[in-house]
Enzyme design. Structure first.
Site, short mmCIF file in Angstrom:
data_model
loop_
_atom_site.label_atom_id
_atom_site.label_comp_id
_atom_site.label_asym_id
_atom_site.label_seq_id
_atom_site.Cartn_x
_atom_site.Cartn_y
_atom_site.Cartn_z
N ASN A 166 0.81 -1.24 0.00
CA ASN A 166 0.00 0.00 0.00
C ASN A 166 0.84 1.29 0.00
O ASN A 166 0.40 2.32 -0.47
CB ASN A 166 -1.05 -0.01 1.12
CG ASN A 166 -0.45 -0.06 2.49
OD1 ASN A 166 0.73 -0.40 2.66
ND2 ASN A 166 -1.23 0.24 3.50
N ALA A 191 6.46 -6.26 -1.39
CA ALA A 191 5.30 -7.08 -1.75
C ALA A 191 5.38 -7.43 -3.24
O ALA A 191 5.86 -6.61 -4.04
CB ALA A 191 4.01 -6.32 -1.46
N GLU A 265 4.72 -3.46 12.40
CA GLU A 265 3.72 -2.41 12.11
C GLU A 265 2.57 -3.13 11.43
O GLU A 265 2.65 -3.48 10.26
CB GLU A 265 4.32 -1.36 11.18
CG GLU A 265 5.44 -0.54 11.77
CD GLU A 265 4.97 0.49 12.77
OE1 GLU A 265 3.75 0.75 12.84
OE2 GLU A 265 5.82 1.03 13.51
N CYS A 299 -3.12 1.78 6.65
CA CYS A 299 -3.27 1.11 7.95
C CYS A 299 -3.90 2.04 8.98
O CYS A 299 -4.49 1.59 9.94
CB CYS A 299 -1.91 0.62 8.43
SG CYS A 299 -0.69 1.92 8.43
N GLU A 473 8.22 3.63 14.49
CA GLU A 473 9.03 4.10 13.36
C GLU A 473 8.93 5.62 13.30
O GLU A 473 7.88 6.20 13.56
CB GLU A 473 8.53 3.46 12.05
CG GLU A 473 8.77 1.96 12.05
CD GLU A 473 8.46 1.28 10.72
OE1 GLU A 473 7.62 1.77 9.95
OE2 GLU A 473 9.09 0.24 10.45
P1 NAP Z 1 0.37 -8.92 4.16
O1 NAP Z 1 -0.42 -9.92 3.43
O2 NAP Z 1 0.70 -9.19 5.58
O3 NAP Z 1 1.71 -8.71 3.31
C1 NAP Z 1 2.70 -7.83 3.72
C2 NAP Z 1 4.05 -8.36 3.29
O4 NAP Z 1 4.27 -9.61 3.92
C3 NAP Z 1 4.17 -8.61 1.80
O5 NAP Z 1 5.48 -8.29 1.39
C4 NAP Z 1 3.94 -10.10 1.70
O6 NAP Z 1 4.59 -10.64 0.58
C5 NAP Z 1 4.62 -10.59 2.95
N1 NAP Z 1 4.15 -11.89 3.41
C6 NAP Z 1 2.97 -12.51 3.18
N2 NAP Z 1 2.94 -13.70 3.82
C7 NAP Z 1 4.14 -13.83 4.46
C8 NAP Z 1 4.72 -14.83 5.30
N3 NAP Z 1 4.06 -15.96 5.61
N4 NAP Z 1 5.97 -14.62 5.77
C9 NAP Z 1 6.64 -13.49 5.47
N5 NAP Z 1 6.15 -12.51 4.69
C10 NAP Z 1 4.90 -12.68 4.20
O7 NAP Z 1 -0.32 -7.50 4.16
P2 NAP Z 1 -0.85 -6.67 2.92
O8 NAP Z 1 -2.20 -7.17 2.62
O9 NAP Z 1 0.15 -6.62 1.84
O10 NAP Z 1 -0.88 -5.20 3.55
C11 NAP Z 1 -1.97 -4.70 4.19
C12 NAP Z 1 -1.83 -4.81 5.70
O11 NAP Z 1 -0.68 -4.07 6.12
C13 NAP Z 1 -3.00 -4.18 6.40
O12 NAP Z 1 -3.39 -4.97 7.49
C14 NAP Z 1 -2.44 -2.84 6.88
O13 NAP Z 1 -3.11 -2.31 7.98
C15 NAP Z 1 -1.04 -3.22 7.20
N6 NAP Z 1 -0.15 -2.02 7.22
C16 NAP Z 1 0.31 -1.59 8.41
C17 NAP Z 1 1.10 -0.44 8.48
C18 NAP Z 1 1.60 0.07 9.78
O14 NAP Z 1 2.47 0.93 9.76
N7 NAP Z 1 1.13 -0.40 10.91
C19 NAP Z 1 1.41 0.23 7.30
C20 NAP Z 1 0.91 -0.23 6.09
C21 NAP Z 1 0.14 -1.39 6.07
P3 NAP Z 1 3.78 -11.12 -0.71
O15 NAP Z 1 2.59 -10.26 -0.83
O16 NAP Z 1 4.76 -10.96 -1.79
O17 NAP Z 1 3.43 -12.54 -0.41
#
Ligand code: NAP
Length: 495
Positions: A166, A191, A265, A299, A473
């Protein structure tokens, strides 16, 4: 392996789009088994580029190179590291237009937002470059006359980083800037949907003189193999992850064996509260920014909008009027304010939340229908009369849906706002000072926006409580995640 002309033709410097990963000291175009994955433009469905689908072997090689590079980098003075990071920052700014085009092309957000994200990312690099000179230790008055006590701050070493789609620029900026500033090395995985932004930054890092091996970018079809390697490799001192709470839990479980340090995060479910003494027009501005930026895929996105009874109807009317002015389309086109969502699963989730709310008695005020522009476009939607029994109250929607709840009292809304396992951010609009202090203290979140919908800045600590994460962060607190404290007890001193 051809970069799509729709992307190339918009760039001033076409060499910023690379179909290769940065593995240690080398740019690697092919995986050992030849496998690759495509990066597509969510607005058009066009394949923008194809990248090597790398695995644990390359991740391990990057960690070895990082380990070597980190030792030498940590020995350099803070001032020296700062000057290299400042060069990188300068290149980041000089290439703002191209970085924004790459970002919009792979992620979908409107170009003005992409430019804002690139500048926001660059601000972390500038901040932490300055901070590199200020990694102070302590001298503590000792407990005996012949002792002296020193506290040293030292870099943790090699850090594994995983970022979401995102904010493909800013999420890695918030990690790599403090890590490199204090003397760490980083092996990162973007990602799969949005790797081109991080690769462009790695290209600029090379040009800035960031030493080879210090910052690797591993491209992979999915994160799980990379995550396993980072959590099991003893040379990785720490993992920093931004993404879903679900994956955060997986990494925590995997890292338990080696007591791996973690910065997390994670997801949010932000309440946005409008009290009856609020400036309603200001609250509408705040709600638009907190809810619809990046088509609701942030997020810190306002996930649940609570409005006090006396101003409920007026707020709803103004909100729906503003939402109907949003312009949905390809983010690269001028005037667009809502781009596509990232993939079909995201569309399904928003539609499921709308259907569930309607089935439980909510009503649509604006939107609710799909857009004819393409399969990943959704019209921004306002749903009223939402209750705690609906999915939108519990789950992060991550899309352009504004669910509006009605409440009566301060205590009632605090209880509703805190009724979630998440605790990243919360917002409220009010004028009464006693109320402002009470609610700011009571919200169980890491970040509170009072009379503002925009809370992200490099000078403040960003992070969550409860199941929204660990660590912070940005700001002076942001360096702590990448430092170890060493206590040195000096005996044999003159009494
Ligand atoms: P996600 O599915 O958790 O993916 C995030 C990253 O983790 C991607 O690079 C993904 O790689 C990787 N990943 C997926 N499965 C994994 C595993 N089993 N082991 C290690 N890495 C793995 O999240 P998303 O859907 O991309 O992002 C949205 C989420 O991020 C939301 O919940 C949002 O709230 C959160 N977010 C939080 C913050 C914050 O600062 N707190 C900021 C931005 C977003 P691949 O996609 O390549 O598999």
């Amino acid at each position: 392996m051809v970069i799509h002309p729709s992307l190339l033709s918009r760039l001033k410097d076409q060499t910023l789009v690379v179909e290769a990963a940065k593995v240690g000291t080398e740019w690697q175009s092919w995986a050992q088994d030849g496998s690759r994955f495509d990066v597509t433009n969510p607005a058009t469905g066009e394949v923008l580029a194809s990248l090597p689908a790398l695995g644990p072997i390359e991740a391990r090689r990057a960690v070895e190179a990082a380990k070597r590079a980190q030792k030498a980098w940590a020995k350099r003075t803070g001032k020296d590291r700062a000057s290299v990071l400042k060069r990188w920052h300068q290149l980041w700014l000089e290439n703002l237009d191209d970085l924004a085009v790459i970002l919009t092309s792979e992620q979908g957000k409107p170009l003005t937002e992409a430019r804002g994200e690139v500048l926001y990312g660059a601000s972390y690099l500038e901040w932490f470059a300055e901070e590199a000179k200020r990694i102070y230790g302590d001298i503590i008055p000792a407990h005996a006359e012949n002792l002296r006590i020193l506290v040293m701050k030292q870099p943790v070493g090699v850090v594994g980083a995983i970022t979401p789609w995102n904010f493909p620029n800013a999420m890695i900026a918030r990690k790599v800037a403090p890590a490199l500033a204090v003397g760490c090395a980083m092996v990162a995985k973007p990602a799969a949907e949005t790797p081109l932004s991080m690769l462009a930054l790695a290209m600029l890092a090379d040009r800035a003189g960031i030493p080879d091996g210090l910052f690797s970018v591993i491209t992979a079809r999915s994160g799980s193999e990379f995550g396993k390697e980072m959590t099991s490799n003893p040379d990785v001192a720490k993992i920093t992850f931004t993404g879903s709470t679900e994956v955060g839990r997986i990494l925590m479980r995997q890292g338990a064996e080696q007591i791996k340090k973690l910065g997390l995060e994670l997801g949010g479910n932000a309440p946005f509260i409008v009290f009856d003494d609020a400036d309603i027009d200001a609250a509408i501005d705040g709600a638009m920014a907190a809810k619809f930026r990046n088509a609701g895929q942030t997020c810190v996105c306002a996930n649940r909008i609570y409005v006090q009874s006396a101003v409920y109807d007026a707020f709803l009317e103004k909100l729906s009027a503003r939402v109907s002015t949003l312009k949905v389309g390809n983010g690269i086109d001028q005037g667009i304010t809502i781009g596509p969502l990232i993939n079909a699963a995201s569309i399904d989730k928003v539609q499921d939340h709308i259907a569930d709310a309607l089935a439980h008695g909510a009503r649509i005020v604006t939107g609710g229908d799909t857009s004819p522009l393409g399969p990943l476009f959704l019209n921004p939607t306002v749903v009223a009369d939402v209750t705690s029994a609906m999915k939108v109250a519990r789950e992060e929607t991550f899309g352009p849906l504004a669910p509006v709840f009605r409440f009566e009292t301060v205590d009632e809304v605090i209880a509703m706002a805190n009724d979630t396992e998440f605790g990243l951010s919360g917002y409220f609009y009010a004028r009464d000072m006693a109320r402002i202090i009470k609610v700011a203290e009571a919200l169980e979140v890491g970040i509170v926006g009072v009379n503002t919908g925009l809370i992200s800045t490099e000078v403040a600590p960003f992070g969550g409580v409860k199941q929204s994460g660990l660590g912070r962060e940005g700001s002076q607190y942001g360096v702590e995640d990448y430092l170890e404290i060493k206590y040195v007890c000096l005996g044999g001193q003159e009494a």
